[in-house]
Design a protein around this motif. Structure first.
Motif, short mmCIF file in Angstrom:
data_model
loop_
_atom_site.label_atom_id
_atom_site.label_comp_id
_atom_site.label_asym_id
_atom_site.label_seq_id
_atom_site.Cartn_x
_atom_site.Cartn_y
_atom_site.Cartn_z
N UNK A 35 0.82 -1.21 0.00
CA UNK A 35 0.00 0.00 0.00
C UNK A 35 0.86 1.27 0.00
N UNK A 36 1.89 1.28 0.84
CA UNK A 36 2.76 2.46 0.93
C UNK A 36 3.46 2.71 -0.40
N UNK A 52 -5.69 -0.33 -9.79
CA UNK A 52 -5.36 -1.45 -8.90
C UNK A 52 -5.91 -2.72 -9.52
N UNK A 53 -5.02 -3.68 -9.76
CA UNK A 53 -5.44 -4.94 -10.37
C UNK A 53 -5.36 -6.05 -9.34
N UNK A 54 -6.50 -6.67 -9.04
CA UNK A 54 -6.51 -7.67 -7.96
C UNK A 54 -7.33 -8.91 -8.33
N UNK A 55 -6.74 -10.05 -8.03
CA UNK A 55 -7.44 -11.31 -8.30
C UNK A 55 -7.41 -12.21 -7.08
N UNK A 56 -7.10 -11.64 -5.94
CA UNK A 56 -6.85 -12.48 -4.76
C UNK A 56 -8.03 -12.53 -3.81
N UNK A 60 -11.32 -5.51 -1.34
CA UNK A 60 -11.95 -4.53 -0.44
C UNK A 60 -10.92 -3.99 0.56
N UNK A 61 -10.19 -4.91 1.17
CA UNK A 61 -9.23 -4.51 2.20
C UNK A 61 -8.13 -3.62 1.61
N UNK A 62 -7.58 -4.06 0.47
CA UNK A 62 -6.48 -3.29 -0.11
C UNK A 62 -6.93 -1.92 -0.61
N UNK A 63 -8.08 -1.89 -1.28
CA UNK A 63 -8.56 -0.61 -1.81
C UNK A 63 -8.79 0.37 -0.67
N UNK A 67 -6.88 3.94 -0.23
CA UNK A 67 -7.63 5.20 -0.17
C UNK A 67 -7.41 5.91 1.16
N UNK A 68 -7.35 5.15 2.24
CA UNK A 68 -7.09 5.80 3.54
C UNK A 68 -5.74 6.49 3.57
N UNK A 69 -4.74 5.83 3.00
CA UNK A 69 -3.41 6.44 3.01
C UNK A 69 -3.38 7.69 2.12
#
Lengths: 123, 324
Positions: A35-36, A52-56, A60-63, A67-69
């Motif tokens: 994330x950093x 952001x490309x995610x297949x795992x 939800x958690x990563x996005x 966004x929070x950072x």
């Protein structure tokens, strides 16, 4: 274009990056990043769009963490954020509520992503 | 949503070492060159002088990975680094796939580093137009070192030599025979040569390179060393750093650094002047004039091409405005 977390499925991110390249865009391919690292790249490169490309299944958690950072650094509204990958349709609204501009699941045509970017880019 | 690129605000933050401001100022000088004057007027010559290292070599020889490896050591020694990594722009679509950052994930979060990827945007010579301007921004930001990584180059793209104080040419095993090594161009601009991917061999190239360098009759008082590295394991990288610092010292002691600095600016001045003249010419010579010449050429006057261009040019009346 970034792949948050440990998820070896590069193909989607590469195909979309190539499509955007062919549409005349400059794509900075970040590959696997935490994330950093994603936020640092987006800021240093001063990109227009964060992809952001995610297949795992961890989208939800990563996005949310990305966004929070971005919010923490006060730059969230500087970027257009797009998420793609193997993402269930039922999660689309949650992602959009978080501040994602659009979500692209399996079967997406790259031209649609290009069109959306061109029409929604922040000036 | 309006993105914030207010120059005065950005400069104020930049002077407080804000990387977000640095990033956005880079965007301005890259995308809107007309803002550069306005931005640079906020700095004066007493700003920091950075040491500029250029890294060049063919595609896939390990430039980015090597930058990552030796930046790590410089960072450990408390140095600050600004990296500019250039990748090519498509001549067909104007798009680009910039993949150098992938190799630099290790160092990207260090507080003393700033990495920016650039597309060449039609600029020849292995770099991009904005590289010089960004190097000045990095200097004003206070970077100790600036590392410029070129696109993967061929034999004759060596503009990096005009900007960097130490130019490093990276080769890999299988480069070619002793004839390849005698050729002019990329193979003669190195202050340091690296044979990377040493796990694949390459001793023969080192021997050929050493012989070529011994035979070179151009004397600058510096005999370029050849270093073998493996950028992934880090083998040989400490040796490379040693050579870089040794070359830096050589330039400083011999006053050659002054020459290099002068050359760096002379190169840009020449480019800025050509660009100004180009713009004036563009405004004075109409599309019609050019069409007339091209049509005449096609209608059996191909051997008059020099004459016709000369005539067209002699009829042009120059008048320069400061804004051009």
């Amino acid at each position: 274009m970034s792949k948050p977390g440990i998820d070896g499925h590069w193909r989607g991110g590469v195909v979309v990056s190539r499509g955007l390249r062919d549409a005349g865009m400059e794509v900075i391919f970040g590959g696997f990043q935490n994330v950093e690292q994603i936020v640092e790249s987006a800021i240093s490169e001063d990109v227009d769009v964060i992809g952001l490309s995610m297949h795992s299944g961890a989208h939800l958690a990563y996005t949310e963490r990305v966004i929070n950072l971005l919010k923490e650094k006060g730059v969230k509204d500087h970027f257009l954020i797009l998420v793609g990958g193997v993402i269930p349709v039922m999660d689309f609204p949650t992602l959009k509520e978080m501040g994602v501009a659009n979500v692209y699941g399996p079967g997406t045509v790259v031209a649609d992503i290009t069109k959306f970017i061109v029409e929604n880019i922040k000036k | 949503m309006k993105r914030n690129y207010d120059i005065d605000v950005l400069i104020e933050k930049f002077k407080k070492k804000d990387k977000i401001a640095l990033a956005r100022l880079i965007t301005l000088v890259e995308n809107n060159p007309e803002t550069t004057t306005n931005i640079f007027n906020n700095f004066d010559s007493s700003e920091n002088d950075s040491y500029i290292i250029g890294i060049t070599g063919s595609p896939g020889v390990g430039k980015s990975t090597l930058v990552n490896a030796f930046s790590k050591i410089l960072l450990e020694n408390g140095k600050s680094i600004g990296i500019i990594s250039v990748d090519p722009t498509s001549p067909f679509t104007g798009g680009a796939f910039l993949g150098d950052r992938v190799r630099m994930t290790d160092i990207s979060l260090h507080p003393n580093i700033f990495i920016r990827s650039l597309a060449s945007r039609g600029y020849k010579g292995g770099i991009s137009r904005a590289v010089f301007d960004i190097s000045l921004l990095y200097e004003a930001f206070g970077m100790d070192f600036i590392i410029i990584e070129t696109v993967g180059v061929g034999q004759s793209e060596f503009d990096i030599y005009n900007l960097a104080y130490t130019t490093i040419v990276i080769m890999v095993p299988g480069y070619g025979d002793s004839i390849q090594i005698q050729k002019a161009g990329i193979i003669e601009v190195g202050d340091i040569y690296v044979v990377n991917k040493k796990d694949l061999g390459g001793e023969d190239i080192v021997v050929q390179m050493e012989m070529m360098l011994d035979d070179a009759t151009v004397q600058s008082g510096w005999r370029a060393p050849v270093v073998m590295t493996n950028s992934i394991t880090g083998e040989g990288v400490d040796k490379l750093i040693e050579k870089i610092l040794y070359h830096k010292e050589h330039l400083e002691l011999s006053e050659l650094l002054k020459e290099k600095k002068k050359h760096r600016f002379a190169y840009k001045i020449e480019e800025l002047l050509s660009s100004k003249i180009g713009k004036v010419l563009e405004s004075l010579i109409s599309e019609d004039d050019l069409n007339k010449i091209s049509n005449s050429v096609l209608q059996g006057k191909k051997f008059k091409i020099y004459d016709m261009v000369h005539d067209l040019f002699s009829n042009v009346k120059f008048e320069m405005k400061k804004s051009d």
